[in-house]
Design an enzyme around this catalytic site. Structure first.
Site, PDB file in Angstrom:
ATOM      1  N   LYS A 131       0.874  -1.181   0.000  1.00  0.00           N
ATOM      2  CA  LYS A 131       0.000   0.000   0.000  1.00  0.00           C
ATOM      3  C   LYS A 131       0.903   1.220   0.000  1.00  0.00           C
ATOM      4  O   LYS A 131       2.024   1.166   0.516  1.00  0.00           O
ATOM      5  CB  LYS A 131      -0.867   0.006   1.262  1.00  0.00           C
ATOM      6  N   ASP A 171      -7.002   4.316  -4.550  1.00  0.00           N
ATOM      7  CA  ASP A 171      -7.666   4.208  -3.236  1.00  0.00           C
ATOM      8  C   ASP A 171      -8.262   5.599  -2.986  1.00  0.00           C
ATOM      9  O   ASP A 171      -8.483   6.353  -3.957  1.00  0.00           O
ATOM     10  CB  ASP A 171      -6.653   3.805  -2.146  1.00  0.00           C
TER      11      ASP A 171
HETATM   12  P1  NDP Z   1     -12.856   7.950  -2.892  1.00  0.00           P
HETATM   13  O1  NDP Z   1     -11.762   8.916  -2.684  1.00  0.00           O
HETATM   14  O2  NDP Z   1     -13.390   7.746  -4.263  1.00  0.00           O
HETATM   15  O3  NDP Z   1     -14.102   8.286  -1.937  1.00  0.00           O
HETATM   16  C1  NDP Z   1     -13.945   8.355  -0.561  1.00  0.00           C
HETATM   17  C2  NDP Z   1     -15.261   8.799   0.048  1.00  0.00           C
HETATM   18  O4  NDP Z   1     -15.172   8.656   1.470  1.00  0.00           O
HETATM   19  C3  NDP Z   1     -15.587  10.265  -0.227  1.00  0.00           C
HETATM   20  O5  NDP Z   1     -16.976  10.425  -0.262  1.00  0.00           O
HETATM   21  C4  NDP Z   1     -14.982  10.959   0.989  1.00  0.00           C
HETATM   22  O6  NDP Z   1     -15.577  12.210   1.307  1.00  0.00           O
HETATM   23  C5  NDP Z   1     -15.257   9.959   2.088  1.00  0.00           C
HETATM   24  N1  NDP Z   1     -14.231  10.084   3.124  1.00  0.00           N
HETATM   25  C6  NDP Z   1     -12.893   9.877   2.974  1.00  0.00           C
HETATM   26  N2  NDP Z   1     -12.248  10.122   4.116  1.00  0.00           N
HETATM   27  C7  NDP Z   1     -13.210  10.487   5.003  1.00  0.00           C
HETATM   28  C8  NDP Z   1     -13.170  10.854   6.363  1.00  0.00           C
HETATM   29  N3  NDP Z   1     -12.012  10.893   7.039  1.00  0.00           N
HETATM   30  N4  NDP Z   1     -14.356  11.158   6.975  1.00  0.00           N
HETATM   31  C9  NDP Z   1     -15.528  11.115   6.281  1.00  0.00           C
HETATM   32  N5  NDP Z   1     -15.613  10.776   4.987  1.00  0.00           N
HETATM   33  C10 NDP Z   1     -14.469  10.455   4.364  1.00  0.00           C
HETATM   34  O7  NDP Z   1     -12.307   6.553  -2.288  1.00  0.00           O
HETATM   35  P2  NDP Z   1     -12.819   5.074  -2.560  1.00  0.00           P
HETATM   36  O8  NDP Z   1     -14.285   5.062  -2.777  1.00  0.00           O
HETATM   37  O9  NDP Z   1     -11.928   4.464  -3.557  1.00  0.00           O
HETATM   38  O10 NDP Z   1     -12.485   4.375  -1.160  1.00  0.00           O
HETATM   39  C11 NDP Z   1     -13.413   4.304  -0.083  1.00  0.00           C
HETATM   40  C12 NDP Z   1     -13.012   3.190   0.880  1.00  0.00           C
HETATM   41  O11 NDP Z   1     -12.968   1.940   0.168  1.00  0.00           O
HETATM   42  C13 NDP Z   1     -11.627   3.346   1.512  1.00  0.00           C
HETATM   43  O12 NDP Z   1     -11.665   2.786   2.819  1.00  0.00           O
HETATM   44  C14 NDP Z   1     -10.740   2.479   0.636  1.00  0.00           C
HETATM   45  O13 NDP Z   1      -9.576   2.050   1.302  1.00  0.00           O
HETATM   46  C15 NDP Z   1     -11.691   1.318   0.365  1.00  0.00           C
HETATM   47  N6  NDP Z   1     -11.385   0.495  -0.788  1.00  0.00           N
HETATM   48  C16 NDP Z   1     -11.283   1.055  -2.041  1.00  0.00           C
HETATM   49  C17 NDP Z   1     -11.014   0.258  -3.133  1.00  0.00           C
HETATM   50  C18 NDP Z   1     -11.011   0.782  -4.519  1.00  0.00           C
HETATM   51  O14 NDP Z   1     -10.963  -0.031  -5.457  1.00  0.00           O
HETATM   52  N7  NDP Z   1     -11.107   2.078  -4.737  1.00  0.00           N
HETATM   53  C19 NDP Z   1     -10.731  -1.194  -2.965  1.00  0.00           C
HETATM   54  C20 NDP Z   1     -10.965  -1.681  -1.630  1.00  0.00           C
HETATM   55  C21 NDP Z   1     -11.248  -0.848  -0.592  1.00  0.00           C
HETATM   56  P3  NDP Z   1     -14.751  13.575   1.034  1.00  0.00           P
HETATM   57  O15 NDP Z   1     -14.768  13.718  -0.460  1.00  0.00           O
HETATM   58  O16 NDP Z   1     -15.492  14.621   1.754  1.00  0.00           O
HETATM   59  O17 NDP Z   1     -13.362  13.343   1.585  1.00  0.00           O
END
Ligand code: NDP
Length: 451
Positions: A131, A171
Site C-alpha cells: 500500500k 484508493d
Molecule cells: P474515494 O476517494 O473515491 O471516496 C472516498 C469517500 O469517502 C468520499 O466520499 C470521501 O468524502 C469519504 N471520506 C474519505 N475520508 C473520510 C473521512 N475521514 N471522513 C468522512 N468521509 C471520508 O475513495 P474510494 O471510494 O476508492 O475508497 C473508499 C473506501 O474503500 C476506503 O476505505 C478504501 O480504502 C476502500 N477500498 C477502495 C477500493 C477501490 O478499489 N477504490 C478497494 C478496496 C477498498 P470527502 O470527499 O469529503 O473526503
C-alpha cells in the site's frame, strides 16, 4: 483450545507489536482483529508459531519514504511526503492501492498493507500485499496541480515498482485521473508500456468493470450472506456511507438488484432520501463527484431532502449497511444504533470502517457481518484480472469480467463459511477471512525459507 492460553498469546503478541511501533494505533487495531481470531488456530498448529510467521507478517519487507516537491498554479512550492509499504511478496508481487489524503502516514499505510496481504490471498489470485500514498490533499486543486504532484510522486516511485515487482492501484483520492497522470510519467521515465498500475483507462490497458469492481463485489458479498438465510437484497433498505468510487458503484448494484439506497455521505455530512436514490439521481451524484468534484450537500439542495450536517448515516432505520467511506467510521454507539434500528447485514466496502468495539458488538449480536478484507476484495480481484489481460495483451468483455468477479466473491464467501463456522452454526466471517487468508501466505513463507 484453552482460552487462558489464547488470551495470553494475544496480549503478549500485541505488547510486542506496540513496543516496536508505539505511534501506529490503526496498525495495532488491524493486527489485533486478526490475532484475536487466529490465536486458537495458531495454538492448534504450532508450526506457524515456531516459524514466527506472525512476527514476520507484521514486519514489512520494505518501507520506502520519499520527498515530493511540486508547484501550484501560482508558482508556490509545496513539499509532501510519499510512501510505499511493500508488506509481503510470498504469493506474488506487491499489490495494493495508493491513497492521497492529508491523514496518510506510515501507520495508516501499514494497517492497509497488512489487511491487503490477507485480502489478496483470499482472492486466490497470485498477488502479494502493499500500500502507498501521500499526505497530499487533492481537494480544491486544479487538474494541472494534481498532474504536477502525480509526476513528482512517480519520479521517485518508478524506481521501486514494476509489472513483476509492485503494481499500485487507486484508493481514497486516487481515481482514474490520478492513475492516468501516474502512468504517463512512469511510461516516460522507463520508456516502456507495461501493466505497472491497475485502474487504467479503458483505451490504454485498463479492464472493463475495474471502476465498478469494489462496489459491485461488496454487494455480491452481501447477497451471498443473505442467501445463507434464504433472503436477498431485493426490497431491502440500505444505508451507504461515502460518495466516492466504492459508494457510487455499490449504490448502482443495489438499485439493479432491487434494493433501496437511502443515504450517501462525504466528510461534510449525510444526505437522507427516504424515497431512495434511483438511477437518475445516481447519475447526478456521479457527475457532481467525478466531474465537478462538488459536495454531497448539493444533492439535498437539488432534490429537497435532508442534509445531516457533519453526521454519519448510522442512526437511520435500515436492513443493510454498507460503509464505503473510510476507517473507523462506525464506533460502538453506531453499531448499537444500527442493530436497534433493524440492521442485520453489514458488508464493508471500506477498509476497517468498524472499530474493534463495533466489530465485537456485531459478532456478539450474531448479525451477518462481512469484514472489508473479504467483502471489498472485488476491487483488487479485478485489478488482478487487469494484470492478466495486460500480460496476455488482450481484453475481456464486460460480461466476462463481471462473471469472474461474481464467481471470485462467491468463492471468498464460501471460504469464510468454511473457516468461520462456529459450533452453533453462526458464521464468523472475521475468523473465516483471517484464517482463510492466512494459511496460503503462511505456508508459502515457510516453503520459501527465512527471507
Ligand atoms: P474515494 O476517494 O473515491 O471516496 C472516498 C469517500 O469517502 C468520499 O466520499 C470521501 O468524502 C469519504 N471520506 C474519505 N475520508 C473520510 C473521512 N475521514 N471522513 C468522512 N468521509 C471520508 O475513495 P474510494 O471510494 O476508492 O475508497 C473508499 C473506501 O474503500 C476506503 O476505505 C478504501 O480504502 C476502500 N477500498 C477502495 C477500493 C477501490 O478499489 N477504490 C478497494 C478496496 C477498498 P470527502 O470527499 O469529503 O473526503
Amino acid at each position: 483450545m484453552n482460552t487462558k492460553n489464547s488470551k495470553v498469546f494475544i496480549e503478549d503478541f500485541m505488547n510486542y507489536v506496540k513496543s516496536k511501533d508505539p505511534g501506529q494505533p490503526e496498525f495495532h487495531q488491524a493486527v489485533k482483529e486478526v490475532v484475536e481470531t487466529l490465536a486458537d488456530f495458531l495454538l492448534a498448529n504450532p508450526r506457524y508459531i515456531h516459524a514466527q510467521i506472525l512476527e514476520r507478517m507484521v514486519e514489512p519487507e520494505r518501507v520506502i519514504q520519499f520527498r515530493i516537491p511540486w508547484t501550484d498554479d501560482r508558482g508556490n512550492i509545496h513539499i509532501n511526503r510519499g510512501y510505499r509499504v511493500e508488506m509481503n511478496s510470498s504469493i506474488g508481487p506487491y499489490k495494493g492501492g495508493l491513497r492521497f489524503h492529508p491523514t496518510v502516514n506510515q501507520g495508516i499505510l501499514k494497517f492497509l498493507a497488512f489487511e491487503q496481504v490477507l485480502k489478496n490471498s483470499l482472492t486466490s489470485l497470485p498477488m502479494g500485499g502493499g500500500k502507498g500514498g501521500s499526505d497530499f490533499d487533492p481537494k480544491n486543486k486544479t487538474d494541472n496541480e494534481v498532474m504536477h504532484f502525480c509526476q513528482s510522486f512517480m519520479s521517485e516511485l518508478f524506481r521501486h515498482i514494476g509489472q513483476n515487482t509492485d503494481i499500485p492501484a487507486g484508493d481514497i483520492g486516487v481515481g482514474g485521473r490520478e492513475i492516468g497522470f501516474l502512468f504517463g510519467q512512469y511510461k516516460r521515465l522507463r520508456n516502456e508500456f507495461t501493466g505497472v498500475l491497475t485502474g487504467k483507462g479503458i483505451e490504454w490497458g485498463g479492464s472493463l468493470i475495474r471502476p465498478e469492481a469494489t462496489g459491485y463485489g461488496t454487494v455480491y458479498f452481501a447477497e451471498e450472506m443473505l442467501k445463507t438465510k434464504g433472503d436477498s437484497i431485493k426490497g431491502k433498505t440500505v444505508l451507504i456511507s461515502g460518495s466516492g468510487n466504492v459508494a457510487q458503484f455499490a449504490t448502482e448494484k443495489v438499485i439493479e438488484l432491487g434494493g433501496k439506497v437511502v443515504t450517501l455521505s462525504d466528510s461534510s455530512g449525510t444526505i437522507y432520501d427516504p424515497d431512495g436514490i434511483d438511477s437518475e439521481k445516481l447519475a447526478f451524484i456521479m457527475e457532481l463527484k467525478n466531474i465537478h468534484r462538488g459536495r454531497i450537500k448539493e444533492y439535498a439542495d437539488k432534490y429537497g431532502v435532508q442534509h445531516l450536517h457533519k453526521q454519519r448515516p448510522w442512526n437511520i432505520k435500515c436492513d443493510v449497511a454498507l460503509p464505503c467511506a473510510t476507517e473507523n467510521e462506525i464506533d460502538k454507539n453506531d453499531a448499537i444504533s444500527l442493530i436497534k434500528n433493524g440492521c442485520f447485514v453489514v458488508a464493508e466496502g471500506a477498509n476497517m470502517p468498524s472499530n474493534l468495539e463495533a466489530v465485537h458488538h456485531f459478532l456478539n449480536s450474531k448479525i451477518l457481518y462481512g469484514p472489508g478484507k473479504a467483502a471489498n476484495a472485488g476491487g483488487v480481484a479485478v485489478s488482478g484480472l487487469e494484470m492478466t489481460q495486460n500480460s496476455m495483451r488482450l481484453a475481456w468483455s464486460r460480461n466476462e469480467v463481471d462473471k469472474k468477479l461474481h464467481s471470485i466473491m462467491v468463492d471468498i464467501h464460501q471460504m469464510c463459511v468454511e473457516f468461520g463456522k462456529d459450533a452453533d452454526g453462526y458464521v464468523n466471517y472475521v475468523k473465516g477471512a483471517n484464517i482463510g487468508g492466512f494459511v496460503k501466505v503462511a505456508n508459502s513463507m515457510i516453503a520459501q525459507g527465512l527471507v
